[in-house]
Design an enzyme around this catalytic site. Structure first.
Site, PDB file in Angstrom:
ATOM      1  N   GLU A 251      10.203  -9.650   0.789  1.00  0.00           N
ATOM      2  CA  GLU A 251       9.438  -9.229  -0.481  1.00  0.00           C
ATOM      3  C   GLU A 251      10.432  -8.461  -1.452  1.00  0.00           C
ATOM      4  O   GLU A 251      10.169  -9.002  -2.782  1.00  0.00           O
ATOM      5  CB  GLU A 251       8.023  -8.794  -0.238  1.00  0.00           C
ATOM      6  CG  GLU A 251       7.038  -9.724   0.875  1.00  0.00           C
ATOM      7  CD  GLU A 251       5.793  -8.883   0.750  1.00  0.00           C
ATOM      8  OE1 GLU A 251       4.642  -9.390   0.196  1.00  0.00           O
ATOM      9  OE2 GLU A 251       5.654  -8.123   1.543  1.00  0.00           O
TER      10      GLU A 251
ATOM     11  N   GLU B  49       3.974 -11.780   9.472  1.00  0.00           N
ATOM     12  CA  GLU B  49       2.916 -11.357   9.152  1.00  0.00           C
ATOM     13  C   GLU B  49       1.731 -12.098   9.642  1.00  0.00           C
ATOM     14  O   GLU B  49       0.642 -11.843  10.390  1.00  0.00           O
ATOM     15  CB  GLU B  49       2.528 -11.358   7.664  1.00  0.00           C
ATOM     16  CG  GLU B  49       3.102  -9.859   7.072  1.00  0.00           C
ATOM     17  CD  GLU B  49       4.579 -10.175   6.429  1.00  0.00           C
ATOM     18  OE1 GLU B  49       5.236  -9.481   5.708  1.00  0.00           O
ATOM     19  OE2 GLU B  49       5.003 -11.248   6.895  1.00  0.00           O
TER      20      GLU B  49
END
Length: 283
Positions: free
Chosen positions: A137, A157
Protein backbone atom coordinates in the site's frame (compact mmCIF):
# COMPACT_ATOMS: atom_id res chain seq x y z
CA UNK A 1 -10.59 9.80 -1.21
CA UNK A 2 -9.84 13.47 -0.64
CA UNK A 3 -6.27 14.31 -1.62
CA UNK A 4 -4.09 16.39 0.63
CA UNK A 5 -4.30 19.99 -0.52
CA UNK A 6 -0.89 21.49 -1.24
CA UNK A 7 0.48 24.26 -3.39
CA UNK A 8 3.38 23.81 -5.82
CA UNK A 9 6.53 25.80 -5.32
CA UNK A 10 8.68 26.79 -8.26
CA UNK A 11 12.08 28.01 -7.05
CA UNK A 12 14.44 29.28 -9.71
CA UNK A 13 17.24 27.02 -8.54
CA UNK A 14 17.78 24.17 -6.12
CA UNK A 15 20.31 25.10 -3.41
CA UNK A 16 23.12 22.60 -3.01
CA UNK A 17 22.79 20.29 0.00
CA UNK A 18 25.51 17.96 1.13
CA UNK A 19 24.53 14.30 1.58
CA UNK A 20 23.98 13.43 5.21
CA UNK A 21 21.59 13.39 8.13
CA UNK A 22 19.12 16.27 8.45
CA UNK A 23 18.74 18.52 11.50
CA UNK A 24 15.56 19.86 13.06
CA UNK A 25 12.42 17.74 13.15
CA UNK A 26 14.09 15.02 11.08
CA UNK A 27 16.58 14.35 13.88
CA UNK A 28 13.66 13.35 16.13
CA UNK A 29 12.31 10.67 13.78
CA UNK A 30 14.05 7.60 15.19
CA UNK A 31 12.14 5.08 13.04
CA UNK A 32 13.39 6.75 9.86
CA UNK A 33 16.86 7.42 8.54
CA UNK A 34 16.53 10.85 6.94
CA UNK A 35 19.16 12.36 4.68
CA UNK A 36 19.40 14.68 1.72
CA UNK A 37 21.40 14.36 -1.48
CA UNK A 38 21.03 17.68 -3.28
CA UNK A 39 17.37 18.00 -4.26
CA UNK A 40 16.51 14.46 -3.10
CA UNK A 41 15.15 13.80 0.38
CA UNK A 42 15.86 10.16 1.30
CA UNK A 43 13.58 8.53 3.88
CA UNK A 44 14.65 5.03 4.87
CA UNK A 45 12.29 2.93 7.00
CA UNK A 46 14.39 1.93 10.00
CA UNK A 47 12.88 -1.12 11.72
CA UNK A 48 14.97 -3.89 10.14
CA UNK A 49 14.43 -6.31 13.04
CA UNK A 50 10.69 -6.10 12.28
CA UNK A 51 11.20 -6.21 8.49
CA UNK A 52 10.25 -2.52 8.60
CA UNK A 53 6.69 -3.35 9.62
CA UNK A 54 4.55 -0.23 9.98
CA UNK A 55 3.66 0.66 13.55
CA UNK A 56 1.44 3.55 14.62
CA UNK A 57 4.57 5.52 15.48
CA UNK A 58 6.23 4.81 12.14
CA UNK A 59 3.18 5.99 10.19
CA UNK A 60 3.14 9.15 12.31
CA UNK A 61 6.82 9.79 11.69
CA UNK A 62 6.50 9.16 7.96
CA UNK A 63 3.61 11.62 7.78
CA UNK A 64 5.61 14.19 9.75
CA UNK A 65 8.63 13.76 7.47
CA UNK A 66 6.58 14.36 4.34
CA UNK A 67 4.79 17.41 5.76
CA UNK A 68 8.13 18.86 6.91
CA UNK A 69 9.66 18.68 3.43
CA UNK A 70 12.56 21.15 3.04
CA UNK A 71 11.71 24.00 0.69
CA UNK A 72 14.47 23.10 -1.79
CA UNK A 73 13.65 19.37 -1.98
CA UNK A 74 12.36 18.34 -5.40
CA UNK A 75 11.91 14.55 -4.95
CA UNK A 76 11.43 12.07 -2.10
CA UNK A 77 13.16 8.68 -2.21
CA UNK A 78 11.76 5.96 0.09
CA UNK A 79 13.59 2.73 0.87
CA UNK A 80 13.87 0.18 3.66
CA UNK A 81 16.83 -0.60 5.91
CA UNK A 82 18.00 -4.21 5.71
CA UNK A 83 16.86 -6.99 3.37
CA UNK A 84 13.19 -5.96 3.25
CA UNK A 85 11.30 -2.88 2.12
CA UNK A 86 8.26 -3.32 4.37
CA UNK A 87 6.37 -6.36 5.65
CA UNK A 88 3.18 -4.38 6.24
CA UNK A 89 1.21 -3.67 9.38
CA UNK A 90 2.97 -4.49 12.64
CA UNK A 91 0.57 -7.24 13.75
CA UNK A 92 1.76 -6.93 17.35
CA UNK A 93 -0.17 -3.65 17.39
CA UNK A 94 -3.29 -5.14 15.79
CA UNK A 95 -5.46 -4.90 18.89
CA UNK A 96 -9.22 -5.05 19.02
CA UNK A 97 -10.52 -1.52 18.60
CA UNK A 98 -13.95 -0.01 18.88
CA UNK A 99 -15.24 0.40 15.32
CA UNK A 100 -14.92 4.18 15.35
CA UNK A 101 -11.32 3.94 16.55
CA UNK A 102 -10.56 1.37 13.85
CA UNK A 103 -11.89 3.74 11.18
CA UNK A 104 -9.72 6.56 12.51
CA UNK A 105 -6.69 4.26 12.54
CA UNK A 106 -7.22 3.46 8.87
CA UNK A 107 -7.73 7.12 8.09
CA UNK A 108 -4.38 7.97 9.70
CA UNK A 109 -2.74 5.72 7.10
CA UNK A 110 -4.80 7.39 4.38
CA UNK A 111 -3.61 10.82 5.51
CA UNK A 112 0.04 9.79 5.47
CA UNK A 113 -0.12 8.10 2.06
CA UNK A 114 -2.23 10.92 0.58
CA UNK A 115 0.51 13.31 1.68
CA UNK A 116 2.94 11.22 -0.38
CA UNK A 117 0.82 10.76 -3.50
CA UNK A 118 -0.69 14.25 -3.56
CA UNK A 119 2.13 16.24 -2.01
CA UNK A 120 4.48 18.84 -3.42
CA UNK A 121 7.08 16.58 -5.02
CA UNK A 122 7.19 13.16 -6.75
CA UNK A 123 8.12 10.06 -4.73
CA UNK A 124 10.38 7.19 -5.84
CA UNK A 125 10.31 3.86 -3.94
CA UNK A 126 13.11 1.29 -3.92
CA UNK A 127 11.74 -2.18 -3.19
CA UNK A 128 13.58 -5.28 -2.01
CA UNK A 129 12.53 -8.36 -0.10
CA UNK A 130 9.05 -8.18 1.40
CA UNK A 131 6.66 -5.66 -0.14
CA UNK A 132 3.66 -7.06 1.66
CA UNK A 133 0.30 -5.79 2.87
CA UNK A 134 0.77 -2.24 4.10
CA UNK A 135 4.19 -2.22 2.48
CA UNK A 136 2.54 -2.68 -0.91
CA UNK A 137 0.00 0.00 0.00
CA UNK A 138 2.89 2.37 0.78
CA UNK A 139 4.65 1.51 -2.48
CA UNK A 140 1.41 2.08 -4.43
CA UNK A 141 1.21 5.63 -3.04
CA UNK A 142 4.58 6.44 -4.63
CA UNK A 143 4.92 7.60 -8.23
CA UNK A 144 7.86 5.50 -9.43
CA UNK A 145 8.76 2.04 -8.14
CA UNK A 146 12.08 0.23 -8.58
CA UNK A 147 12.15 -3.48 -7.69
CA UNK A 148 15.26 -5.54 -7.02
CA UNK A 149 15.33 -9.24 -7.90
CA UNK A 150 14.62 -10.19 -4.28
CA UNK A 151 11.36 -8.23 -4.07
CA UNK A 152 8.13 -10.14 -3.59
CA UNK A 153 4.61 -8.78 -3.34
CA UNK A 154 1.65 -10.05 -1.34
CA UNK A 155 -1.65 -9.07 0.26
CA UNK A 156 -2.07 -11.54 3.14
CA UNK A 157 -4.98 -9.67 4.69
CA UNK A 158 -7.44 -12.06 3.09
CA UNK A 159 -5.72 -15.04 4.75
CA UNK A 160 -5.66 -13.31 8.13
CA UNK A 161 -9.33 -12.42 8.21
CA UNK A 162 -8.82 -8.69 7.78
CA UNK A 163 -9.00 -6.22 4.88
CA UNK A 164 -6.64 -3.64 3.45
CA UNK A 165 -6.91 -0.33 5.30
CA UNK A 166 -4.10 1.85 3.99
CA UNK A 167 -5.57 2.80 0.64
CA UNK A 168 -4.77 -0.46 -1.12
CA UNK A 169 -8.31 -1.03 -2.39
CA UNK A 170 -8.13 2.29 -4.23
CA UNK A 171 -4.53 2.42 -5.46
CA UNK A 172 -3.49 -1.18 -6.17
CA UNK A 173 -6.33 -2.03 -8.63
CA UNK A 174 -5.36 1.08 -10.60
CA UNK A 175 -1.90 -0.42 -11.04
CA UNK A 176 -2.61 -4.11 -11.63
CA UNK A 177 -6.38 -4.44 -12.06
CA UNK A 178 -9.19 -5.63 -9.81
CA UNK A 179 -8.95 -9.27 -10.95
CA UNK A 180 -5.29 -9.63 -10.02
CA UNK A 181 -5.77 -7.99 -6.63
CA UNK A 182 -8.79 -10.22 -5.99
CA UNK A 183 -6.63 -13.27 -6.71
CA UNK A 184 -3.91 -12.09 -4.32
CA UNK A 185 -6.35 -11.48 -1.49
CA UNK A 186 -8.48 -14.60 -1.91
CA UNK A 187 -5.70 -17.11 -2.51
CA UNK A 188 -2.66 -15.51 -0.87
CA UNK A 189 -0.83 -15.49 -4.21
CA UNK A 190 2.61 -13.88 -4.03
CA UNK A 191 4.17 -12.15 -7.04
CA UNK A 192 7.91 -12.17 -7.61
CA UNK A 193 9.67 -9.12 -9.05
CA UNK A 194 9.27 -10.21 -12.67
CA UNK A 195 5.57 -10.97 -12.23
CA UNK A 196 5.07 -7.62 -10.50
CA UNK A 197 6.79 -5.90 -13.40
CA UNK A 198 4.52 -7.57 -15.94
CA UNK A 199 1.42 -6.83 -13.82
CA UNK A 200 2.23 -3.11 -13.62
CA UNK A 201 3.12 -2.91 -9.94
CA UNK A 202 6.62 -1.58 -10.71
CA UNK A 203 8.17 0.39 -13.55
CA UNK A 204 11.86 -0.50 -13.14
CA UNK A 205 13.76 -3.71 -12.40
CA UNK A 206 17.35 -4.23 -11.29
CA UNK A 207 19.65 -6.75 -9.66
CA UNK A 208 19.90 -7.12 -5.90
CA UNK A 209 21.98 -4.38 -4.35
CA UNK A 210 21.48 -2.00 -7.28
CA UNK A 211 18.07 -0.60 -6.39
CA UNK A 212 19.21 2.33 -4.29
CA UNK A 213 21.61 3.59 -6.97
CA UNK A 214 18.92 3.19 -9.63
CA UNK A 215 16.31 4.90 -7.48
CA UNK A 216 18.62 7.79 -6.62
CA UNK A 217 19.54 8.25 -10.30
CA UNK A 218 15.85 8.35 -11.22
CA UNK A 219 15.14 10.81 -8.40
CA UNK A 220 17.85 13.17 -9.60
CA UNK A 221 16.54 12.92 -13.16
CA UNK A 222 13.00 13.74 -11.99
CA UNK A 223 14.39 16.66 -9.97
CA UNK A 224 15.68 18.26 -13.17
CA UNK A 225 12.13 18.70 -14.46
CA UNK A 226 9.96 21.78 -14.10
CA UNK A 227 8.14 21.77 -10.72
CA UNK A 228 4.80 22.82 -12.23
CA UNK A 229 4.93 19.99 -14.75
CA UNK A 230 5.69 17.51 -11.98
CA UNK A 231 2.82 18.94 -9.95
CA UNK A 232 0.48 18.57 -12.94
CA UNK A 233 1.51 14.95 -13.46
CA UNK A 234 0.95 14.17 -9.77
CA UNK A 235 -2.33 16.04 -9.29
CA UNK A 236 -4.03 16.51 -12.65
CA UNK A 237 -3.17 13.25 -14.42
CA UNK A 238 -4.88 10.90 -11.93
CA UNK A 239 -7.95 13.10 -11.86
CA UNK A 240 -8.13 13.23 -15.66
CA UNK A 241 -7.95 9.43 -15.72
CA UNK A 242 -11.07 9.32 -13.52
CA UNK A 243 -13.03 11.88 -15.54
CA UNK A 244 -15.18 11.38 -18.62
CA UNK A 245 -13.28 12.00 -21.90
CA UNK A 246 -14.87 15.42 -22.44
CA UNK A 247 -14.18 16.54 -18.86
CA UNK A 248 -10.65 15.13 -19.03
CA UNK A 249 -9.87 17.00 -22.23
CA UNK A 250 -11.10 20.26 -20.71
CA UNK A 251 -9.01 19.71 -17.56
CA UNK A 252 -6.03 18.92 -19.78
CA UNK A 253 -6.46 22.23 -21.63
CA UNK A 254 -6.48 24.18 -18.38
CA UNK A 255 -3.43 22.39 -16.99
CA UNK A 256 -1.50 22.69 -20.25
CA UNK A 257 -2.14 26.45 -20.32
CA UNK A 258 -0.97 26.85 -16.72
CA UNK A 259 2.16 24.71 -17.09
CA UNK A 260 3.34 26.16 -20.41
CA UNK A 261 3.07 29.76 -19.24
CA UNK A 262 5.25 29.62 -16.15
CA UNK A 263 8.56 31.53 -16.39
CA UNK A 264 10.52 28.28 -16.13
CA UNK A 265 8.57 26.67 -18.96
CA UNK A 266 9.12 29.72 -21.17
CA UNK A 267 12.84 29.64 -20.43
CA UNK A 268 13.07 25.93 -21.24
CA UNK A 269 11.14 26.34 -24.49
CA UNK A 270 13.35 29.27 -25.43
CA UNK A 271 16.46 27.21 -24.81
CA UNK A 272 15.14 24.43 -27.02
CA UNK A 273 14.31 26.81 -29.86
CA UNK A 274 17.78 28.30 -29.55
CA UNK A 275 19.35 24.88 -29.92
CA UNK A 276 20.61 24.84 -26.35
CA UNK A 277 18.48 21.93 -25.10
CA UNK A 278 18.87 18.25 -25.92
CA UNK A 279 16.48 16.63 -28.37
CA UNK A 280 14.67 13.38 -27.70
CA UNK A 281 16.77 10.42 -28.81
CA UNK A 282 16.55 6.69 -28.35
CA UNK A 283 18.66 5.68 -25.37
Amino acid sequence: MTPTQTEPQTPDAVPHAEPGALPGVYATLDLLQCSQDGPVLHLRLNRPAKRNAISDELIRQLHTAVLSLPAHARVILISGEGPHFCAGLDLSELVQREIGEAVLHSRSWHAAFDALQFGRVPVVAVLQGAVVGGGLELAAACHLRVAEDSAYFGLPEGQRGIFVGGGGSVRIPRLMGVARMTDMMLTGRVYDANEADRAGLVQYRCADGEGLAKGMALAHKVAQGAPMTAFAVMHALPRIAEQSPSEGLFTESLMAAVASNTPEAQARLGAFLAGKAAKVTKS
